[in-house]
Scaffold this active site. Structure first.
Site, PDB file in Angstrom:
ATOM      1  N   ASN A  52      -7.134  -2.926  -1.879  1.00 58.35           N
ATOM      2  CA  ASN A  52      -6.691  -1.813  -1.097  1.00 58.35           C
ATOM      3  C   ASN A  52      -8.195  -1.460  -1.218  1.00 58.35           C
ATOM      4  OD1 ASN A  52      -6.646   0.296  -2.703  1.00 58.35           O
ATOM      5  ND2 ASN A  52      -5.594  -0.700  -3.955  1.00 58.35           N
ATOM      6  N   LYS A 179       0.180   7.357 -13.119  1.00 58.69           N
ATOM      7  CA  LYS A 179      -1.548   7.573 -12.167  1.00 58.69           C
ATOM      8  C   LYS A 179      -0.345   8.683 -11.504  1.00 58.69           C
ATOM      9  CE  LYS A 179      -4.909   5.854 -10.184  1.00 58.69           C
ATOM     10  NZ  LYS A 179      -5.808   4.333 -10.567  1.00 58.69           N
ATOM     11  N   GLU A 244      -9.622  10.584 -13.517  1.00 57.21           N
ATOM     12  CA  GLU A 244     -10.005   9.341 -12.168  1.00 57.21           C
ATOM     13  C   GLU A 244     -10.965  10.350 -11.762  1.00 57.21           C
ATOM     14  OE1 GLU A 244      -7.824   6.482 -11.977  1.00 57.21           O
ATOM     15  OE2 GLU A 244      -8.606   6.113 -10.197  1.00 57.21           O
ATOM     16  N   ASP A 297     -14.079  -3.763  -9.833  1.00 58.78           N
ATOM     17  CA  ASP A 297     -12.892  -4.000  -9.284  1.00 58.78           C
ATOM     18  C   ASP A 297     -13.499  -5.216  -9.102  1.00 58.78           C
ATOM     19  OD1 ASP A 297     -10.887  -5.429  -7.746  1.00 58.78           O
ATOM     20  OD2 ASP A 297      -9.496  -3.571  -7.015  1.00 58.78           O
ATOM     21  N   GLU A 346      -4.855  -1.826 -13.824  1.00 59.60           N
ATOM     22  CA  GLU A 346      -4.180  -1.567 -13.260  1.00 59.60           C
ATOM     23  C   GLU A 346      -2.722  -1.346 -12.518  1.00 59.60           C
ATOM     24  OE1 GLU A 346      -5.995   0.674  -9.661  1.00 59.60           O
ATOM     25  OE2 GLU A 346      -4.730   2.775  -9.634  1.00 59.60           O
TER      26      GLU A 346
HETATM   27  O1  LIG Z   1      -6.203   5.798  -3.583  1.00 62.75           O
HETATM   28  C1  LIG Z   1      -6.514   4.658  -3.845  1.00 62.75           C
HETATM   29  O2  LIG Z   1      -7.660   4.050  -2.934  1.00 62.75           O
HETATM   30  C2  LIG Z   1      -6.533   3.477  -4.954  1.00 62.75           C
HETATM   31  C3  LIG Z   1      -6.888   4.244  -5.751  1.00 62.75           C
HETATM   32  O3  LIG Z   1      -8.319   4.581  -6.297  1.00 62.75           O
HETATM   33  C4  LIG Z   1      -6.868   3.814  -7.476  1.00 62.75           C
HETATM   34  O4  LIG Z   1      -5.967   3.115  -7.233  1.00 62.75           O
HETATM   35  O5  LIG Z   1      -7.370   4.132  -8.397  1.00 62.75           O
HETATM   36 MG   LIG Z   2      -9.077   5.489  -8.269  1.00 67.05          MG
END
Ligand SMILES: O=C([O-])CC(=O)C(=O)O
Ligand SMILES: [Mg+2]
Length: 392
Positions: A52, A179, A244, A297, A346
């Site tokens: 994603n 998270k 983050e 990623d 994750e």
């Molecule tokens: O919401 C998103 O773009 C995904 C994201 O940051 C994550 O999984 O850390």
């Molecule tokens: Mg993120």
């Protein structure tokens, strides 16, 4: 060894969720199937998709990367162990591509690279985590991977009660670290968002027994330095697991300034797409190898062939692979985490289905998960995902 065929498609992963930077109302993913023949009568089909946050790449795949993959000379596809060497295919795909400006092509190549590794492991008759441990770590794989539940998105009508109920579901599933998104209450200026976010963070922390090491917060790159510092000062007393993507992912100097003022762990890297960009973060971002988390990623950043270059670069700069916890919540990175000894991976228990999540019969216990013993990445053991991939 020969690439016999490549098929591709586009599937929706749209939903009503939003982070501080984007919503996912039009999100898509490319899916591919690559069939490889080994010249000795065996063939295997590997599957790939992008995680994603970046969209499907049908144009780049059809115009450049699939035709070049199909033209890969057979002699560069063989690994010394008799199996498939995805690095040969990678070199062929990247022919006549200039350096720099990685953009979306790293996504297109990453999708194909995932399928090549799935096929390589299937040809070897092993799970990918085992193939990686055999090729790169003298056969030594981790027994399980640390994973955490990523969610806490903004969603229409979602208040504190719904947020806490979501986190409770993750705890019930066996996760101990969760998270949540911050910095982006829809339509809220950042100065007001801080007050709202402290209330959201405190509500979740209460559920976690007040233990900040069980909570990560994610800004998705929305802040400038001023907001990142203001939030950092407010967050510091909670000693959170990590803070983050507080800043623009490519603005390394502001990371270095933040790291001078925020001593608890910072996590970033999900939007860096090449070894060279990761190296610039390591050189100039002021991050600390004893505590910070790197979230590159492989599915978005030219795949595992490039990720191995990134791990080698990190080692040269004194960073352990244990500092890496990839973004994306997919089985590809989970295999890499176990096979190459990363810090974890994750997980998205409730979002980005069917690409997020792991094999069906693998329960989470105290935020750790074991790998199925199945040839390839293990997509066939995840029924909702396999229902999409098998149609290719
Ligand atoms: O919401 C998103 O773009 C995904 C994201 O940051 C994550 O999984 O850390
Ligand atoms: Mg993120």
């Amino acid at each position: 060894m020969r690439i016999a065929s490549v098929r591709d498609g586009v599937v929706p992963i749209a939903s009503a969720i939003a982070n501080a930077y984007i919503d996912f109302s039009k999100m898509t993913a490319s899916v591919v199937a690559v069939t490889v023949e080994d010249g000795a009568g065996r063939s295997a089909t590997g599957y790939g998709f992008n995680s994603n946050g970046r969209y499907a790449q049908p144009g780049l795949l059809k115009e450049r990367f699939i035709p070049r993959l199909l033209e890969t000379p057979e002699n560069i596809l063989a690994h010394a162990d008799g199996g498939l060497e995805p690095a040969g295919a990678w070199a062929s795909m990247m022919r006549n591509e200039k350096p720099g400006g990685h953009g979306d092509r790293s996504v297109a190549v990453g999708v194909l690279d995932m399928a090549l590794w799935d096929a390589a492991a299937k040809l070897a008759g092993k799970p990918l985590w085992k193939l990686l441990a055999d090729r790169y770590r003298g056969g030594e794989a981790d027994e399980s991977a640390w994973i955490y539940a990523a969610g806490g998105y903004y969603y229409p009508g979602k208040g504190l009660d719904e947020l806490v109920a979501e986190m409770q579901r993750y705890l019930d599933m066996g996760y101990s670290v969760v998270k949540m998104k911050i910095g982006g209450a829809p339509g809220t200026p950042i100065k007001d968002a801080l007050k709202l976010d402290i209330a959201r963070i405190e509500a979740v922390l209460k559920l976690l027994g007040g233990d900040g090491s069980r909570l990560c917060v994610d800004v998705n790159g929305r802040f400038g330095l001023h907001a990142a510092l203001a939030y950092g000062a407010a967050l510091a007393p909670y000693r959170l697991r990590w803070y983050e993507e507080p800043l623009d992912p490519l603005d390394y100097a502001t990371h270095a300034t933040l790291a001078e003022h925020y001593s608890a762990p910072i996590a970033t890297g999900e939007n860096l797409f090449s070894m060279q960009d990761c190296r610039n973060l390591i050189r100039h971002g002021g991050l600390r190898p004893d505590r910070d988390i790197l979230q590159f990623d492989p599915a978005l950043s030219y795949g595992l062939v490039e990720y191995i270059r990134t791990l080698n670069m990190l080692q040269e700069h004194g960073w352990s692979p244990r500092r890496c916890v990839p973004h994306g919540g997919h089985q590809f990175a989970l295999n890499i985490a176990v096979g190459l000894g990363l810090g974890g991976n994750e997980s998205y228990p409730e979002v980005f289905a069917p690409f997020g999540g792991f094999a069906d019969a693998t329960p989470v216990e105290d935020s750790r998960i074991r790998m199925p013993d199945l040839p390839g990445i293990g997509f066939e053991a995840k029924s909702a995902l396999w229902a999409v991939l098998k149609d290719l």
